[in-house]
Enzyme design. Structure first.
Site, PDB file in Angstrom:
ATOM      1  N   ARG A   1       2.387   2.688  -1.328  1.00 44.44           N
ATOM      2  CA  ARG A   1       1.088   3.154  -1.831  1.00 44.44           C
ATOM      3  C   ARG A   1       0.442   2.253  -2.875  1.00 44.44           C
ATOM      4  O   ARG A   1      -0.718   2.449  -3.199  1.00 44.44           O
ATOM      5  CB  ARG A   1       1.190   4.573  -2.422  1.00 44.44           C
ATOM      6  CG  ARG A   1       1.452   5.660  -1.409  1.00 44.44           C
ATOM      7  CD  ARG A   1       1.498   7.022  -2.054  1.00 44.44           C
ATOM      8  NE  ARG A   1       1.611   8.071  -1.049  1.00 44.44           N
ATOM      9  CZ  ARG A   1       0.801   9.115  -0.938  1.00 44.44           C
ATOM     10  NH1 ARG A   1      -0.214   9.234  -1.766  1.00 44.44           N
ATOM     11  NH2 ARG A   1       1.003  10.026  -0.020  1.00 44.44           N
ATOM     12  N   ASP A   2       1.153   1.281  -3.411  1.00 43.33           N
ATOM     13  CA  ASP A   2       0.541   0.439  -4.443  1.00 43.33           C
ATOM     14  C   ASP A   2       1.043  -0.997  -4.333  1.00 43.33           C
ATOM     15  O   ASP A   2       1.376  -1.631  -5.327  1.00 43.33           O
ATOM     16  CB  ASP A   2       0.837   1.002  -5.831  1.00 43.33           C
ATOM     17  CG  ASP A   2      -0.060   0.386  -6.906  1.00 43.33           C
ATOM     18  OD1 ASP A   2       0.353   0.387  -8.082  1.00 43.33           O
ATOM     19  OD2 ASP A   2      -1.147  -0.134  -6.572  1.00 43.33           O
ATOM     20  N   LEU A   3       1.105  -1.517  -3.123  1.00 46.71           N
ATOM     21  CA  LEU A   3       1.531  -2.903  -2.923  1.00 46.71           C
ATOM     22  C   LEU A   3       0.436  -3.849  -3.397  1.00 46.71           C
ATOM     23  O   LEU A   3      -0.726  -3.712  -3.015  1.00 46.71           O
ATOM     24  CB  LEU A   3       1.826  -3.157  -1.441  1.00 46.71           C
ATOM     25  CG  LEU A   3       2.417  -4.525  -1.113  1.00 46.71           C
ATOM     26  CD1 LEU A   3       3.848  -4.624  -1.633  1.00 46.71           C
ATOM     27  CD2 LEU A   3       2.389  -4.771   0.400  1.00 46.71           C
TER      28      LEU A   3
ATOM     29  N   ASN B   1       3.218  -6.441  -8.023  1.00 48.93           N
ATOM     30  CA  ASN B   1       4.440  -5.719  -7.683  1.00 48.93           C
ATOM     31  C   ASN B   1       5.363  -6.520  -6.772  1.00 48.93           C
ATOM     32  O   ASN B   1       6.351  -5.978  -6.277  1.00 48.93           O
ATOM     33  CB  ASN B   1       4.096  -4.392  -6.984  1.00 48.93           C
ATOM     34  CG  ASN B   1       3.714  -3.324  -7.977  1.00 48.93           C
ATOM     35  OD1 ASN B   1       4.011  -3.442  -9.158  1.00 48.93           O
ATOM     36  ND2 ASN B   1       3.043  -2.284  -7.508  1.00 48.93           N
TER      37      ASN B   1
ATOM     38  N   THR C   1      -4.322   0.445  -6.148  1.00 50.91           N
ATOM     39  CA  THR C   1      -5.139  -0.541  -6.848  1.00 50.91           C
ATOM     40  C   THR C   1      -6.323  -0.885  -5.958  1.00 50.91           C
ATOM     41  O   THR C   1      -6.120  -1.246  -4.793  1.00 50.91           O
ATOM     42  CB  THR C   1      -4.303  -1.795  -7.162  1.00 50.91           C
ATOM     43  OG1 THR C   1      -3.144  -1.399  -7.915  1.00 50.91           O
ATOM     44  CG2 THR C   1      -5.110  -2.803  -7.952  1.00 50.91           C
TER      45      THR C   1
END
Length: 735
Positions: free
Chosen positions: A89-91, A95, A131
């Site tokens: 969900r937030d690659l 990260n 993001t």
């Protein structure tokens, strides 16, 4: 505190525990989690290196090949997590960590833990997940149920930035970015970077589709499409060159079908050796080549379990693949076998048509033939029938113990078997990308049949091939050992699996006695395996038992006559034993089979160097370097250093260090160059790294001629004692 209040600490921590079960070399693991003073926390290992964001800020645009490499590794990790039902969900570049050139995804599933634990309250309180630059349209729209295709979009957005230097959509505020994300199509990559291949541009566009259904079925499929343009050259791997021992036949009831013919039965004194040639894939469907090769390989491995029957190794038998002028007498003479099994296969939808002939190689007489037309699900029965017919024809016996050995590791699922064969075909390609993709197929096979032991064996060997050549050994061999253990728990009796378990055990535990004991057991289980003999020889020589190693290498050469691996291992053993004249003689024989076979170094060039024959060494290194792609040979730099030509040595060192920033390079190689330049502090720092990485090559630290200048330093003795090695023997003069 606000997060704990909205989500609920117990539910958040429960979700974090689920994430902690993810174990993959390209995922940063979670160690612990808890709550302190109303604050929720989780613990991850300290990671060295830099983030992908830091590298993007420094380089802006990456080489196309490097993008393919990174995305393939990331896609493999994402697909692994998706198979467990977990979405990131937030690659984003922040990260993704880069450790020794290998990408590692951090914070995996933290956003999902928040979403699962908080449910509707997350949206209601306005907590942000994702993001904007890398967020999928469905995530930006606030959809609660996201799937793997959302992560695929983020991966494509990261890919877009690595190629173009900017994300697909940008703007001064998050709201503007999201508005553009929902309404605008990203500019095609080739508009700003014409060098991007068309196939790559199209793949990125598809993965960035607004509608999830228009994207690829998986991240791995996206990575595969990304690499559809011309590929890079192969890097050689010692273990990766030994590929013939992965398949084990699945034996059920013997089932005969179709037309059979047979000459007079061969007597007990007749041929006791056989070569199984690649089956000809007829029908024009090249996508089924893996199936034809896999069936032939499984037949060879099943026959290899029959007592008193020697089966030519895969590498030698497959040297005849595609030969239109095939002469069975030539096959018999070159492989040293009495009979040859050859045939053809055609797969159409869910049916298989298979024709095979058993031929006396010397007399060119057909001893037996059979034709089959069966559903794909009966392919095991066809293989069983062929195996038993050959056993009967050659007047041999397949006893209970041997039958049990062929049964071990089988699957009853045709779908799992098909996925396994596709993975096996990729392993044989031995490139990093193919090895990573093979893991997807092996895991897919296990999803169909969790008790499929041979799929675990495939995973064990794929990770072993990645170790040292493409990935830090400690990580890859740990994964390899785990898979090998799972295969053994499920009943696998393959000597090749025992061998890789022994290798990985040494690397993980530095337990030489246990490793040697298990390797000897592997040889006892598979005495006619050239792969087992080659790798056992390699181990013996690393452990300082060069005479025994050379005997095993000689056995490997006899078992696999047309493969260069056995000869190469023998050459290596002679080099570690400082028998340089013999190295040169062996190299001539090995190069006659494959002059491009290079792993670690050119030992011919190294032998010339150690004898002080520098001009000949440089000539050989120049030749060998032409087969290595972009990776400079460390021995080339050492040769220049020995000659006093430090400028050239340092230039090659700088090239290798630059290469190491993007690809894994064994620190031992860099240490050897620094040692040759008299830079002991740098050399020992790198040797410490090599030991920390747990490279299997550390077993031979005391033997490498390149490190002799370090032997008198107390740090060297301390290092080899830590690894558990004996002190170096007195070094005899160079011949």
């Amino acid at each position: 505190p606000e997060l704990a209040a909205v989500i609920g600490a117990e539910r958040f921590l429960a979700e974090i525990k689920v994430m902690a079960n993810l174990q993959h070399p390209n995922l940063l693991p979670l160690f612990d989690s808890g709550q302190a003073d109303s604050f929720l926390y989780y613990v991850m290992p300290y990671a060295t290196g830099e983030t992908l964001r830091a590298r993007l800020e420094r380089e802006r645009q990456f080489p196309v090949d490097e993008v393919v490499r990174l995305v393939t590794l990331l896609a493999n990790a994402l697909d692994y997590a998706h198979a467990q039902g977990i979405i990131h969900r937030d690659l984003k570049p922040e990260n993704i960590l880069l450790q020794s050139g290998q990408p590692v995804i951090a914070d995996f599933g933290i956003a999902l833990a928040v979403a699962h634990a908080g449910g509707a309250r997350v949206t209601e309180t306005g907590l942000s997940l994702g993001t904007p630059h890398y967020m999928s349209p469905e995530q930006a729209a606030g959809e609660r149920e996201l799937d793997a295709r959302s992560d695929q979009y983020a991966l494509a957005a990261v890919t877009y930035e690595m190629l173009s230097g900017e994300p697909p959509h940008s703007g001064p505020t998050a709201q503007i970015i999201i508005a553009r994300l929902m309404s605008e199509t990203p500019r095609i990559l080739r508009a700003t970077r014409p060098g991007v291949p068309v196939a790559m541009d199209l793949a990125v566009q598809r993965a960035l589709s607004k509608t999830p259904a228009d994207r690829f079925p998986s991240c791995g499929a996206f990575a595969q499409a990304l690499a559809a343009s011309p590929t890079r050259g192969k890097r050689r791997s010692l273990i990766g060159a030994s590929l013939a021992a992965l398949a084990v036949i699945a034996v059920g009831g013997w089932l005969l079908a179709g037309k059979q013919t047979s000459a007079s039965p061969t007597t007990a004194e007749g041929p006791k050796s056989i070569a199984v040639l690649p089956l000809v894939n007829i029908g024009g469907d090249s996508t089924q080549e893996y199936f034809a090769d896999g069936v032939a390989e499984e037949l060879a491995n099943a026959l290899g379990k029959v007592p008193s029957l020697r089966v030519a190794a895969r590498t030698s038998s497959f040297a005849f693949k595609g030969r239109r002028d095939l002469d069975v007498r030539e096959v018999g003479e070159k492989l040293g076998v009495g009979v040859v099994l050859m045939g053809s296969v055609r797969r159409v939808a869910d049916r298989v048509k298979l024709s095979v002939q058993l031929i006396d190689a010397k007399q060119r007489v057909e001893l037996w033939s059979d034709s089959y037309d069966q559903p794909v699900k009966d392919v095991f029965a066809m293989q069983d029938s062929i195996t038993q017919a050959i056993v009967n024809q050659l007047a041999l016996k397949l006893g209970g113990a041997e039958l049990a050995a062929t049964l071990a590791g089988r699957t009853t699922s045709p779908e799992a078997h098909d996925l396994y064969l596709q993975g096996l075909a990729l392993v044989h390609q031995s490139t990093e990308q193919a090895l990573r993709r093979s893991l997807e197929y092996f895991r897919g096979a296990l999803a169909k049949d969790p008790a499929y032991a041979q799929a675990y064996v495939g995973i064990a060997w794929a990770y072993a091939y990645l170790a040292d050549a493409y990935q830090v050994a400690a990580v890859a061999y740990d994964s390899s050992r785990t898979a090998a253990q799972e295969a053994m728990k499920l009943g696998s009796q393959a000597g090749e699996n025992v061998l890789i378990f022994a290798y990985s055990t040494y690397v993980v535990d530095w337990d030489e006695a246990k490793a040697d004991r298990e390797m000897r057991r592997a040889v006892a289980i598979s005495p006619n395996s050239a792969d087992v003999a080659s790798l056992y020889a390699n181990w013996l020589c690393l452990a300082g038992q060069t005479d025994r190693g050379i005997v095993e290498a000689d056995r490997a050469i006899v078992l696999d006559r047309l493969a260069p691996l056995g000869g190469f291992v023998r050459e290596w053993c002679l080099y570690l034993g400082r028998r340089y004249d013999e190295v040169r003689a062996q190299h001539a024989r090995t190069a006659a089979l494959d002059e491009t076979f290079i792993y670690l170094d050119s030992f011919l060039g190294a032998a010339y160097r150690e004898q002080g024959r520098y001009a000949e060494a440089l000539t050989e290194y120049a030749r060998a370097q032409s087969f290595m792609g972009g990776q400079p040979l460390h021995g080339y730099a050492i040769t220049y250093a020995r000659m006093g030509r430090t400028k050239e040595a340092r230039e090659l060192l700088a090239e290798l260090e630059a290469y190491a920033r993007k690809h894994y390079v064994n620190p031992l190689f860099l240490a050897a160059i620094h040692a040759s330049l008299g830079e002991k502090d740098q050399a020992f720092a790198l040797l410490e790294r090599a030991v920390t990485d747990r490279t299997v090559l550390a077993a031979g630290l005391a033997l490498w001629p390149e490190l002799t200048s370090l032997h008198s330093d107390p740090r060297f003795m301390a290092l080899i004692r830590r690894v558990g090695l004996p002190e170096p023997l007195t070094i005899r003069p160079r011949p």
